[in-house]
Scaffold this motif. Sequence first.
Motif, mmCIF file in Angstrom:
data_model
loop_
_atom_site.group_PDB
_atom_site.id
_atom_site.type_symbol
_atom_site.label_atom_id
_atom_site.label_comp_id
_atom_site.label_asym_id
_atom_site.label_seq_id
_atom_site.Cartn_x
_atom_site.Cartn_y
_atom_site.Cartn_z
ATOM 1 N N PRO A 350 0.816 -1.229 0.000
ATOM 2 C CA PRO A 350 0.000 0.000 0.000
ATOM 3 C C PRO A 350 0.841 1.267 0.000
ATOM 4 O O PRO A 350 0.417 2.299 -0.526
ATOM 5 C CB PRO A 350 -0.829 -0.119 1.290
ATOM 6 C CG PRO A 350 -0.122 -1.124 2.140
ATOM 7 C CD PRO A 350 0.540 -2.064 1.190
ATOM 8 N N PHE A 351 2.038 1.187 0.586
ATOM 9 C CA PHE A 351 2.919 2.357 0.582
ATOM 10 C C PHE A 351 3.291 2.743 -0.842
ATOM 11 O O PHE A 351 3.255 3.927 -1.207
ATOM 12 C CB PHE A 351 4.183 2.062 1.395
ATOM 13 C CG PHE A 351 5.310 3.020 1.108
ATOM 14 C CD1 PHE A 351 5.274 4.320 1.590
ATOM 15 C CD2 PHE A 351 6.407 2.627 0.334
ATOM 16 C CE1 PHE A 351 6.314 5.212 1.325
ATOM 17 C CE2 PHE A 351 7.440 3.508 0.072
ATOM 18 C CZ PHE A 351 7.390 4.796 0.564
ATOM 19 N N HIS A 352 3.646 1.773 -1.661
ATOM 20 C CA HIS A 352 4.055 2.069 -3.036
ATOM 21 C C HIS A 352 2.895 2.669 -3.832
ATOM 22 O O HIS A 352 3.096 3.573 -4.645
ATOM 23 C CB HIS A 352 4.568 0.798 -3.714
ATOM 24 C CG HIS A 352 5.898 0.360 -3.208
ATOM 25 N ND1 HIS A 352 6.277 -0.958 -3.098
ATOM 26 C CD2 HIS A 352 6.958 1.082 -2.754
ATOM 27 C CE1 HIS A 352 7.499 -1.026 -2.611
ATOM 28 N NE2 HIS A 352 7.935 0.189 -2.397
ATOM 29 N N THR A 353 1.703 2.158 -3.597
ATOM 30 C CA THR A 353 0.524 2.712 -4.284
ATOM 31 C C THR A 353 0.326 4.172 -3.897
ATOM 32 O O THR A 353 0.105 5.037 -4.747
ATOM 33 C CB THR A 353 -0.724 1.898 -3.916
ATOM 34 O OG1 THR A 353 -0.530 0.532 -4.320
ATOM 35 C CG2 THR A 353 -1.954 2.461 -4.612
ATOM 36 N N ARG A 354 0.402 4.427 -2.608
ATOM 37 C CA ARG A 354 0.232 5.807 -2.116
ATOM 38 C C ARG A 354 1.380 6.692 -2.597
ATOM 39 O O ARG A 354 1.165 7.847 -2.979
ATOM 40 C CB ARG A 354 0.177 5.778 -0.587
ATOM 41 C CG ARG A 354 0.027 7.140 0.043
ATOM 42 C CD ARG A 354 -0.502 7.019 1.459
ATOM 43 N NE ARG A 354 -0.079 8.106 2.319
ATOM 44 C CZ ARG A 354 -0.410 9.363 2.186
ATOM 45 N NH1 ARG A 354 -1.169 9.737 1.174
ATOM 46 N NH2 ARG A 354 0.015 10.284 3.031
ATOM 47 N N PHE A 355 2.593 6.172 -2.589
ATOM 48 C CA PHE A 355 3.749 6.939 -3.050
ATOM 49 C C PHE A 355 3.571 7.347 -4.508
ATOM 50 O O PHE A 355 3.813 8.503 -4.873
ATOM 51 C CB PHE A 355 5.020 6.096 -2.890
ATOM 52 C CG PHE A 355 6.266 6.804 -3.306
ATOM 53 C CD1 PHE A 355 7.001 7.545 -2.394
ATOM 54 C CD2 PHE A 355 6.716 6.750 -4.623
ATOM 55 C CE1 PHE A 355 8.160 8.207 -2.775
ATOM 56 C CE2 PHE A 355 7.865 7.410 -5.011
ATOM 57 C CZ PHE A 355 8.589 8.148 -4.085
#
Length: 613
Positions: A350-355
């Motif tokens: 989810p971090f990569h998606t948000r990033f």
Amino acid sequence: MAKSPTFAKDIFQRLTSFKRKKKKSTSNNFEINNTEIPQKPSTVLKIREYIQTDMLKKAYLNLLSMRLELQKEWEAVGEGTPPTDLVNKQTEVSMLLGTLRDKMSVIVRNSSALSPCNKELLVYVAYIIQEEEKRQGEPGVMQGWREAWRDAIRDGVQDTLKKVHLDSCEENASWLAVHLELLGKAVVEDLERVKTQLLSSYPEDFKAFETYVSCHHEAVGEHLKTLLEMVTELKDYYALLDFIVHRYPSDLRDKQRTLIMEEDLLNKIKTLYRDRQEDDFKSALENIIIIEKEVWTKKKSPYRTDDGFLTSETYMDICQRIAGYAGNLEKIDENLGKSVVCFCLEELNPFHTRFEEEFSQHTSSLLTSDLLDSCLWVQYHISYINSFNSLKENVQCYEKNCSAQVERLEKQVDGLIQRFSQTLIKHFKTDVKPYIDGMMTKKWLKTDEDFKEVASRIENYRGLCKSMRAPSAQVFVNDLHYYVAREYVSQLMKKKYSCKKSKNEDAAAKMREQWNELKKLFEDMGSSLNWLYPLGDYLSDIIGMENEKKIKDLLIPLVSNYPDISKKQLSAVLYFRDNGFSLEKHNVINQFTVLKRDAGNTNYYHSFFTDIE
């Protein structure tokens, strides 16, 4: 309450037998014989005074005398109703015994709390406990002497631990680590003192050292529970775990005896540590996005490594944090370490998606600004392509314990890198398309303006691509090369212009020159699409061939190397050469048809013309 007629006799037998027994571990034996027991006991007040002034031997001898006297009186009553004063006397004896036991507990507790103690008093304590235990089960005998002794030891140990210095977290950031260091030292010193100073006061069957070890264990456990309520920081949870697992002192005399923490408490601390660590990792990821937003907003240049590659500290922060978790927890609990690392890898998805969302939102304006901002936008993409590639490489070491999480993360990172690369390709396409569309026209034949614009943009990307790490750099350069070659050739298929007279020779020369320049550019960028390079020469030869009859000879290498070229596409090339119809042109098409038929349904190793509309 009637007493056994043998009660008095048993008492005196035990007292005399105790006199004969020598305890090797006791330096000051408490020896009593029947002559020491007073014929008439002292008053209740006097016995209480003996107890209060630590005259345990005198107090106990008088209590024994009171018991004997009381026993005779009970025997005289027989089965009748006892008088009130006899009942009161029984109560007084019980109360005095309770007072004596309380006093003994104070003595033991003080001896366990690093207070100076009279070792002879401990000898009396041990003897009284033994004598009282011998009569357990007899009517009216007080229970729990050994338990009271153990409780006193535990309370004394707790008093000792409470004296260990403890800073507040406001006073000292390392308050807990310092306190636990002092706590461990206090336990070691106290057990050493027990062995050297107190053990000789107890008979061997008391197992005094084992009791002290057990009480230290219990007291430390309770103390840690209190400390746990004060802990909020991740480092302090780790300090607790490290203390319990690694630094909690073992028996100084017997290395195989180790103070083991309660499993429930240990598991509770592990759970709290894991939860706090997971929160810490989430916060760290959120903080990374905040920091990167500042980079984008202030238009800071990406970090460049010593070997010239653009990168971001993003992946380094993430990898170092996970490696730190894994390294610390390996020493504590392998399963706990695995659990935390797997969680971190999962949380990166989810971090990569948000990033990606934040990055796209906060940097899109750079493309509508000047050329420097546009270049910065490209540099950001390259730096993150490099960073996430490095991240993917670094998490490979966790594949054994977290294979599913590593596999999912790799797929997501590959997708993210591909999207970043395609975004750059799309930007390049948008930038060069107006100029490529100007190729193969009358204007193109007269001027090099459009081609120079295309070459200039490729040149810009050539410098940027050198700051991109493999394998992404190779894929990216190949994509650029393929796109430019395809779009350049596709202009021939659009029939925008047809050469007149000897213009075909000029067009062929220009095409050959430009194709060679493109070849040099992409060779320098490291393109591996070598199979594309001959195409420009083949097409230039066909376009520039003065004798139409000889064009048929040029078809063999063209069809052999690019078998997906169609009849329609070859006709478009011939139209560009000269739109006039001739028998020779008809023969060229027929020859091409034969070559294609003889080639059959070829599985093309390289697809090119099929991608041209």
